[in-house]
Design an enzyme around this catalytic site. Structure first.
Site, PDB file in Angstrom:
ATOM      1  N   THR A 189       0.895  -1.115   0.170  1.00 30.45           N
ATOM      2  CA  THR A 189      -0.028  -0.387  -0.144  1.00 30.45           C
ATOM      3  C   THR A 189       1.288   1.151  -0.090  1.00 30.45           C
ATOM      4  OG1 THR A 189       0.067   0.789   2.586  1.00 30.45           O
ATOM      5  CG2 THR A 189      -1.547  -0.973   1.235  1.00 30.45           C
ATOM      6  N   CYS A 190       0.337   2.702  -0.233  1.00 26.44           N
ATOM      7  CA  CYS A 190       0.920   3.674  -0.571  1.00 26.44           C
ATOM      8  C   CYS A 190       1.914   3.474   1.430  1.00 26.44           C
ATOM      9  CB  CYS A 190      -0.052   4.972  -0.376  1.00 26.44           C
ATOM     10  SG  CYS A 190      -1.026   5.018   0.904  1.00 26.44           S
ATOM     11  N   PRO A 229     -10.320   1.876   9.267  1.00 28.23           N
ATOM     12  CA  PRO A 229     -10.554   0.310   8.150  1.00 28.23           C
ATOM     13  C   PRO A 229     -10.199  -0.061   7.115  1.00 28.23           C
ATOM     14  CG  PRO A 229     -11.904   2.432   8.049  1.00 28.23           C
ATOM     15  CD  PRO A 229     -10.977   3.183   8.921  1.00 28.23           C
ATOM     16  N   GLN A 268      -7.379  -3.446   2.482  1.00 29.69           N
ATOM     17  CA  GLN A 268      -6.596  -4.520   2.021  1.00 29.69           C
ATOM     18  C   GLN A 268      -5.645  -5.248   2.041  1.00 29.69           C
ATOM     19  OE1 GLN A 268      -4.190  -0.452   2.705  1.00 29.69           O
ATOM     20  NE2 GLN A 268      -5.250   0.560   1.077  1.00 29.69           N
ATOM     21  N   GLY A 301      -9.926  21.527  -3.321  1.00 29.39           N
ATOM     22  CA  GLY A 301      -8.677  20.454  -2.695  1.00 29.39           C
ATOM     23  C   GLY A 301      -9.345  19.491  -2.020  1.00 29.39           C
ATOM     24  N   GLU A 302      -8.006  18.700  -1.102  1.00 28.69           N
ATOM     25  CA  GLU A 302      -7.662  16.465  -1.224  1.00 28.69           C
ATOM     26  C   GLU A 302      -9.051  17.053   0.402  1.00 28.69           C
ATOM     27  OE1 GLU A 302      -4.768  13.473   0.776  1.00 28.69           O
ATOM     28  OE2 GLU A 302      -4.362  15.957  -0.757  1.00 28.69           O
ATOM     29  N   THR A 303      -9.024  18.072   1.033  1.00 29.38           N
ATOM     30  CA  THR A 303      -9.971  17.951   2.669  1.00 29.38           C
ATOM     31  C   THR A 303     -11.288  18.202   1.736  1.00 29.38           C
ATOM     32  OG1 THR A 303      -8.125  19.178   3.906  1.00 29.38           O
ATOM     33  CG2 THR A 303     -10.291  18.473   4.373  1.00 29.38           C
ATOM     34  N   ILE A 304     -11.885  18.962   0.792  1.00 30.35           N
ATOM     35  CA  ILE A 304     -12.875  19.079   0.460  1.00 30.35           C
ATOM     36  C   ILE A 304     -13.239  17.634  -0.532  1.00 30.35           C
ATOM     37  CG2 ILE A 304     -14.122  20.238  -1.208  1.00 30.35           C
ATOM     38  CD1 ILE A 304     -14.194  21.906   1.571  1.00 30.35           C
TER      39      ILE A 304
END
Length: 436
Positions: free
Chosen positions: A49-50, A120, A125, A201-204
């Site tokens: 995974t990342c 979770p 994964q 952005g990423e948070t939104i």
């Protein structure tokens, strides 16, 4: 028998190192092929995974004296497949075997080893990693070893227990999730509400995903760059529920919004008190939640003075997150207790499983001895040897060969003072004598 995990994660390696050690789909297949055609392991599962790369290997045939050399071979293979220097990799890799590797896998699947404690997604994964190995072995007319298969099935049920019996995943520990949780606490249902998100952005994006997952059907996204808002909507794949606004139309969105969540990079206030006051006149003073998770702030803090308006800043959310992290830490201690129980249970099964294999192997070996001696005896009879002599020799050799291993075991028990084992063996012989 050895279960080994080689790995690195967000705690031991930077993202640059993790990227180099990640397994693409092609590299995963290559790794499975290499291990299958070598003596490294009978079965392997690769989790990539990342935030982590871990290789779980099961080898049935490694003796204690060969273990160190085998682990070294596994490390060299890991470095080679990623074309990395092993001496450099050693600083980032962890190596765990048997009980430590089982506890580690169960902790990973339960979210105890994640960047965000209790998240979770990791369980899915881990399941996917196992399924990929399972599918690979099927294509090779093979199966994952029963021991490794049992371990992963046990891990999945352990993670489920941790979720059901602790609060490890019940408290929000990300800003986006905490913002959505606030909305769910203030309003009974989100489905019929109008939600305005300011920013793209990423948070939104994370906020939007949480809201859509909880059934929001009327979502507006206002952003300075229209194209970026369009790109976000395309990523969310829910265009029928989402309306895009420019910042010039922000008042239009506020006039409809029950919930406003803002996160932009603006250096100036975007939502002034007067704008919210105007919106509340249009909305007839219905409750309105404004969550400002931008730094610098997007929403004038004085909106909190307006009637029926709930206003929260990123600092408020951080207090909630910190409190929830404390709760998750408590839950993780309960989870560790569950993992220890399940780990002990797995090794009890493993002992029984190995002993059942021992009995089967002993019987198979005894049958091979019987067949070999019988063939020699039959050959002697065909050549005209005395039948009584042939039978005497057969029974004598059969007795010696079959008693050799048990006699060695009894001698070892005598030398080591294993009175329990000797008493059990003695009682078994006595019972056989009585039955005869």
């Amino acid at each position: 028998m050895t279960i080994l995990v080689l790995g690195l994660n967000h705690k031991t390696a930077s993202v640059e190192v993790r990227e180099k050690a990640a397994f693409s789909a092609e590299k995963r297949t290559l790794a499975l092929e290499q291990i299958q055609h070598s003596d490294l392991a009978q079965s392997v599962v690769i989790l990539s995974t990342c935030n982590r790369t871990e290789v779980y290997l099961h080898n049935k045939h490694i003796s204690p004296k060969d273990n160190e050399q085998w682990v070294e071979h596994c490390l060299h293979w890991f470095a080679q497949i990623h074309q990395l220097e092993l001496d450099i990799l050693r600083d980032f890799l962890y190596v765990k075997q048997n009980q430590a590797s089982v506890q580690h896998l169960m902790s990973v699947a339960s979210g105890l080893d994640s960047l965000i404690l209790g998240e979770p997604q990791i369980l899915g994964q881990v399941k996917q990693a196992y399924q990929m190995s399972e599918e690979y072995y099927k294509t090779c007319q093979n199966t994952i070893s029963s021991e490794l298969s049992r371990l992963f099935q046990k891990t999945f049920s352990t993670a489920k227990r941790v979720r059901n019996e602790t609060n490890i995943g019940s408290n929000a520990v990300s800003v986006a999730y905490a913002a959505c949780n606030l909305a769910r606490q203030i309003f009974d249902s989100l489905k019929t509400l109008n939600v305005l998100l300011v920013g793209a952005g990423e948070t939104i994006e994370l906020v939007a995903r949480h809201l859509l997952r909880h059934g929001v059907q009327n979502l507006m996204i206002a952003n300075r760059t229209f194209e970026r808002a369009v790109h976000l909507v395309e990523k969310l794949d829910q265009s029928e529920h989402i309306q895009i606004l420019s910042l010039d139309d922000l008042q239009q969105g506020l006039d409809k919004a029950d919930i406003v969540i803002s996160s932009t990079g603006s250096q100036h206030i975007l939502i002034a008190q007067q704008m919210v006051e105007n919106a509340q006149k249009v909305r007839c003073g219905l409750p309105m939640l404004l969550v400002d998770i931008a730094v610098p702030r997007d929403i004038d803090s004085s909106v909190a003075n307006l009637e029926s308006v709930y206003h929260y800043t990123v600092d408020d959310l951080q207090h909630i997150i910190q409190r929830n992290l404390t709760e998750r830490e408590k839950a993780s201690q309960q989870a560790q207790s569950i993992i220890q129980q399940e780990c002990d249970d797995f090794f009890e099964w493993l002992k029984t499983h190995q002993f059942s294999n021992l009995i089967r192997n002993y019987r198979e070996n005894a049958d091979i001895i019987r067949e070999e001696l019988l063939e020699k005896s039959l050959q002697g009879l065909r050549q005209g040897e005395n039948a009584e002599k042939v039978l005497q020799e057969l029974s004598y050799k059969l007795m010696n060969k079959l008693l050799h291993s048990p006699t060695q075991v009894m001698n070892t028990m005598v030398k080591t003072g294993n009175s329990g084992g000797l008493a059990l063996f003695s009682s078994t012989i006595d019972n056989e004598d009585k039955s005869n």
